[in-house]
Design an enzyme around this catalytic site. Sequence first.
Site, mmCIF file in Angstrom:
data_model
loop_
_atom_site.group_PDB
_atom_site.id
_atom_site.type_symbol
_atom_site.label_atom_id
_atom_site.label_comp_id
_atom_site.label_asym_id
_atom_site.label_seq_id
_atom_site.Cartn_x
_atom_site.Cartn_y
_atom_site.Cartn_z
ATOM 1 N N TYR A 192 0.841 -1.216 0.000
ATOM 2 C CA TYR A 192 0.000 0.000 0.000
ATOM 3 C C TYR A 192 0.869 1.256 0.000
ATOM 4 C CZ TYR A 192 -4.674 -1.902 0.581
ATOM 5 O OH TYR A 192 -5.869 -2.493 0.369
ATOM 6 N N GLU A 229 -8.754 -3.174 8.895
ATOM 7 C CA GLU A 229 -7.495 -3.154 9.649
ATOM 8 C C GLU A 229 -7.709 -2.509 11.018
ATOM 9 O OE1 GLU A 229 -4.216 -1.552 7.486
ATOM 10 O OE2 GLU A 229 -2.759 -2.181 8.986
#
Lengths: 377, 377, 397, 397
Positions: free
Chosen positions: D135, D251
């Site tokens: 990411y 997350e």
Amino acid sequence: MNFELTDEQRLLQDSVQRFARDHYDFSAWRARTGRGVGFDRGLWKQMADLGWLSLTAPEEDGGLGGSPVDTMVIMEGVGRALMLEPFVASTVFAPTLLPRLAGSERTELIAAAMAGTAVVTLADAEPDGRFDLAAVSTRAERTAAGFRLTGEKSHALDGAEADWFVVPARTSGEGAEEAGITLFLVARDAPGLAVHAIRAMDHRRNASLSLDGVEVSAGAVIGEVGQGFGLARHAVDLAIVARLAEAVGAMEAAYEQTLQHLKTRKQFGQAIGSFQALQHRAVDMAIACEEARSMTYLATIAVSSSDPARRQTIAAAKARVGQTSLYVARQAVQLHGGMGFSDELAIGHYLKRLVMIDLAFGNAAEHRRQFAAARAA
Amino acid sequence: MNFELTDEQRLLQDSVQRFARDHYDFSAWRARTGRGVGFDRGLWKQMADLGWLSLTAPEEDGGLGGSPVDTMVIMEGVGRALMLEPFVASTVFAPTLLPRLAGSERTELIAAAMAGTAVVTLADAEPDGRFDLAAVSTRAERTAAGFRLTGEKSHALDGAEADWFVVPARTSGEGAEEAGITLFLVARDAPGLAVHAIRAMDHRRNASLSLDGVEVSAGAVIGEVGQGFGLARHAVDLAIVARLAEAVGAMEAAYEQTLQHLKTRKQFGQAIGSFQALQHRAVDMAIACEEARSMTYLATIAVSSSDPARRQTIAAAKARVGQTSLYVARQAVQLHGGMGFSDELAIGHYLKRLVMIDLAFGNAAEHRRQFAAARAA
Amino acid sequence: MLFDRTLMDLDLDPADRAFRDEVRAFFTENTPDAFKARVRAGMRLEPHEFVAWQKLLHARGWGAPSWPKEYGGTGWTPTQLYIFESEASLADAPVQYHQGLELIGPIIFTFGNAEQKARYLPRILSSDDWWCQGYSEPNAGSDLASLSTRAVRDGDCYVVDGQKMWTSYAQVANRMFCLVRTDPEGRKQAGISLLLLDIDMPGVSIRPIITMDEIHHTNEVFLDNVRVPAANLIGEEGQGWGYGKVLLDRERGVTAATTMRLRQQLRGARAAAAQARTSQGALLDDPVTADRLAQLEIEVIALEGMVMRTMAEAASGKDSGPRASMIKVRWSELLQEVTEFWVETMGYDAAAFGPIGNGAPTEPWPMMGMLYSRVTSIYGGANEIQRNIIARRALGL
Amino acid sequence: MLFDRTLMDLDLDPADRAFRDEVRAFFTENTPDAFKARVRAGMRLEPHEFVAWQKLLHARGWGAPSWPKEYGGTGWTPTQLYIFESEASLADAPVQYHQGLELIGPIIFTFGNAEQKARYLPRILSSDDWWCQGYSEPNAGSDLASLSTRAVRDGDCYVVDGQKMWTSYAQVANRMFCLVRTDPEGRKQAGISLLLLDIDMPGVSIRPIITMDEIHHTNEVFLDNVRVPAANLIGEEGQGWGYGKVLLDRERGVTAATTMRLRQQLRGARAAAAQARTSQGALLDDPVTADRLAQLEIEVIALEGMVMRTMAEAASGKDSGPRASMIKVRWSELLQEVTEFWVETMGYDAAAFGPIGNGAPTEPWPMMGMLYSRVTSIYGGANEIQRNIIARRALGL
């Protein structure tokens, strides 16, 4: 794992909110406190008629036998509207303590408490004991007819409005021993009892007491002679939990009004809520509200459980709600700027109420100490 | 009221800064620590040649007789460059303790310390005494030739590099009594002495000691027999003040690098220093630096005064510099984001150094306790 | 012990030591007992008490400690000023009221003309005039440049219309200095002027604002067609923003002196903790309570160190940069924490705020001081604004 | 006592109580002693240990506590999940490694096609695949939408070029999910796609980043002309930002489970304080130390209460709004404070980090845990970003 209100509790919540809207907006509050009026007997009668004061009384005495969660629902509304009436006395102390009264006035008194015509409170502390419920040096000597009480009490919540006081006194033991404490019901007009009524910064009217040879009958004993501590402890724990809900109502109202202020107040050509530092402060206030509400739920569930960690949970909740609610209230004042400091907005009054809620029955520091002591025990 | 450096001190400051620029930039530091090199004898020799190690030694022993303010000037630079050499040992412990050595090696040893060829440190603590300098259970028994030492020492700053240890041991008394403690100079290679060298998170190399019947001569006594506590206390106070200056250097460097980062790092299309929440954080870091510097000045002035509040000021400074420096270092990591957490930037190493500075000679909590105790005394 | 003496002992020279003894004797002999409990809690005096205190200091020649001799000040060095404030703190002596003395006075002697100096300065020193400050407005609090009170020139007068807010002690003041907009065009900061008004001028009316501590400190002031002689303009028309900023900086500087008073609040809190009983003995003997007090004392020492450095730098002509704003921020935060701690130590005694009914509070100073402390992080530029200022001016962000 | 049992006792029904006993027995019997000291300090396992632990749970049928049964999950209720995590905490059992299980797994079963589900999900459960997350980039950390790794379609492949940063465990992973820019035009968030790579594809290279705790957790990953089959695209091209946001929300949700582990760190700190000697006795008997620990314990209880409410709301299908972000913020702050306290209790023992020379540290878990805790307020969206999100999404600011 269930934190949902029942349908009945939701109706109660609506009823409290509607009452607050109709009778207890801030301008009405301010007018009352400005006139020096604390306890409004007319409003109090209406609250009794709505059944609020019968909610937690035992069913066998004509009450509804409600739980601490029912009290929580009312107390949140009380906190939100900064209500001045003696709810903890009537929805916690009266229904918890009066049913254990030895004498025959029990039924009549419970009925009067539910009707709002008698207010009964507990004198929970003494001048040399700070917040220690077991630090009782008030003496109860046996007499032919009953007992003679002599001593000083530093605090009775809403005591200025009370018709009756539950007074812990020592029939044996000394210092801060839990054994040997007996609870007595004392009428406000009992000879030898001086009630020093005082206004607190939150416009609640409490009292300290001097007992100079107050004579009571054997029927004035609540619970068993020498066994009053456990009963007082339980009553105070229920009172603490009720006050936590009041704190949650007050802090959330202060938070919501602040959020509204951030969205509408303009400085430097933009809403002040567009400034990141203030946004983050508002977020920390929101987190504090979530913590306080979560803690209050845990304590409200714990207070009527047999969980051995019950007292730890209550102490933890009292400590953390004290800290988070004062954080929110202080920041609410700060973010309102000068107006937050004036007497003309509710914001400052929320702070004052929350200071007093933190104080009563022991502040955050005291309850952190109690938590640590219970941990170590 | 004078917080200005003298011209000589300014020259010293320039010299330290120049040395750091030439020999101690962060990439050089990282290469050294990566190779596992702590104490670089070559650089140490250069520092000795620059006179830094003679600065605070007594004039009668060939030193310059400098003050704690001179040490402060060096230590700020040490902190800023994260230097790894044993400065406190050589500019505080050696010049404070060696001049009181009973034996005839005194002159020779002081000369060696000034030349950087002998490092002398103090073993200030024992495993069961935490940070209490008086908690000495190491025993010194008299022998024909002198004393025999047996016990454990939990900490000697830079002990892994030391050639000599000053070891407090009990010639009388017990527990944490101040009387009866005697200081002994023990060579690293003395039979019976085991030096457990260890690397701390800041790449400084300290040691703990085990003394198993270590024989020393009567000449190894520093100061008077049984009177060692006051001398150790004074040496540790000077060491604390030196470490505070090191902390100020390190925290200011971390703050400055963070400020620079805020001005250059871009996110969401703008320098992150344009976000108000980060601006306010930077301001709080700046305030923390100001507090720490002010406290360090007060303690540096106090340590050589006869002010009865001397120990209070030092304890207050150790506590507050610990708190403010850790705040700054932690925020420096946070504001650097992921890179702040990597080993590749100096930022994380400042945090680690400051954790160790807070620890040594007692952390903030310990010194707040000492402050309160001194207040009450 | 540190808190019962001044830190300055560390390196006072003999002249300063003699000065200290002189000041100490003065405060010991002259501070009225009636002031002490109130002052210790961080509360202000009653207005008539402020006047009496100022007259006492003026009689001693100490009416304006921070002014140059030329205008009737003492001309003291920063060290002397520090000693003066430390000793005042030690004796629980009050601060002097600052709006005339520290705010408009210095503006008048710096930017005013000879006539204005002669007319106003002596009456500040003697406390015959009470000045109040017309800065904030309902929509111009921290964003002062948004002010909308207008002053239109008409012959030898300005005609002033508008509304001022948070005007402390307007109810006892006879003079008011006022930021007004003389030019409605242009940038927000431009076109602002500084005017001196008399409170008894026709068109000035006052509405009290009661604050959280239940005291009448402050007011709204309505200005309705008030005709102010043009001679009452300070400096040049349209330059008021600049004078105002100088004044706000000075207001923050006043905090440095006030910081020395934190020891008063610490002493009050310590005494309360020593007096409070628990079932285990005195509350102060509880290690956790003692530890918390120690933390507050330590933070106060750090802040005093910052004040000392600032004064020392002023003495050597250096600019201390943003430290005045930093001190304002930390002082207000600490005042709040110390007074909160004090009230906490009182236990249930803190529930006694006033009599039943709508009577006035019965002098519950610690509780009032705690409540009053909330405004110290708001007034004179809220702490959030101070942080903005520091970030911009000093950190370059 | 509260911290040695689960809060859930307050109102567990008999079925949940039986489940708790079953889980407790499992953890008691199966948690390797070698894990415990490390786990207690808040540190992660070694990669091979993570794999072994996952295989153990998978063999028991508990490989994916949070997944629906359809994909091999347990299908547990939130109460069961809460019990599972509480009991794991109590036994000092480790968490499962989350990047496959909690991040890409749910994305695959929600947005992936049948072939992708069949290919990848079983190997996540069995721990035969190790997924890492591509990411962040050097110039796209908290501002993820600024990412510049490009994927250009070429026949049945995407050709990927760019650089990823903070790729945890890339050094042991065989798969990587990766946000890439497939359309360089248009708004920053548009034109981003989610691709699955194999680490052994030509053109992938890895540079270790050593972190403050002296551990090799994380890496830079360089993508140089990597040819990725178009079949490895998740969902639709250009919709990756939406999937990525779902994943970031998840997350944060992972943190709720991790929050239950704060009791482990509290137990570690308490044990260290009980063991530490002072000249007055055990450090834990010092009232100030006990008070500070009590404060931390109380804050953890409050946070656990938030987690319980969140799980209960999830069970009744309600959205908990911003509470996941709030929990992430508070968890990381508390993890930092608790591990700092722990290290402080150790006194001079905390100076022992590693051997002299450049050898590896000698497992100084509390110190490493304290250092590691610093990144928990940075990863997954720094706490400042979490506060921005809460302000915008929940508070409407």
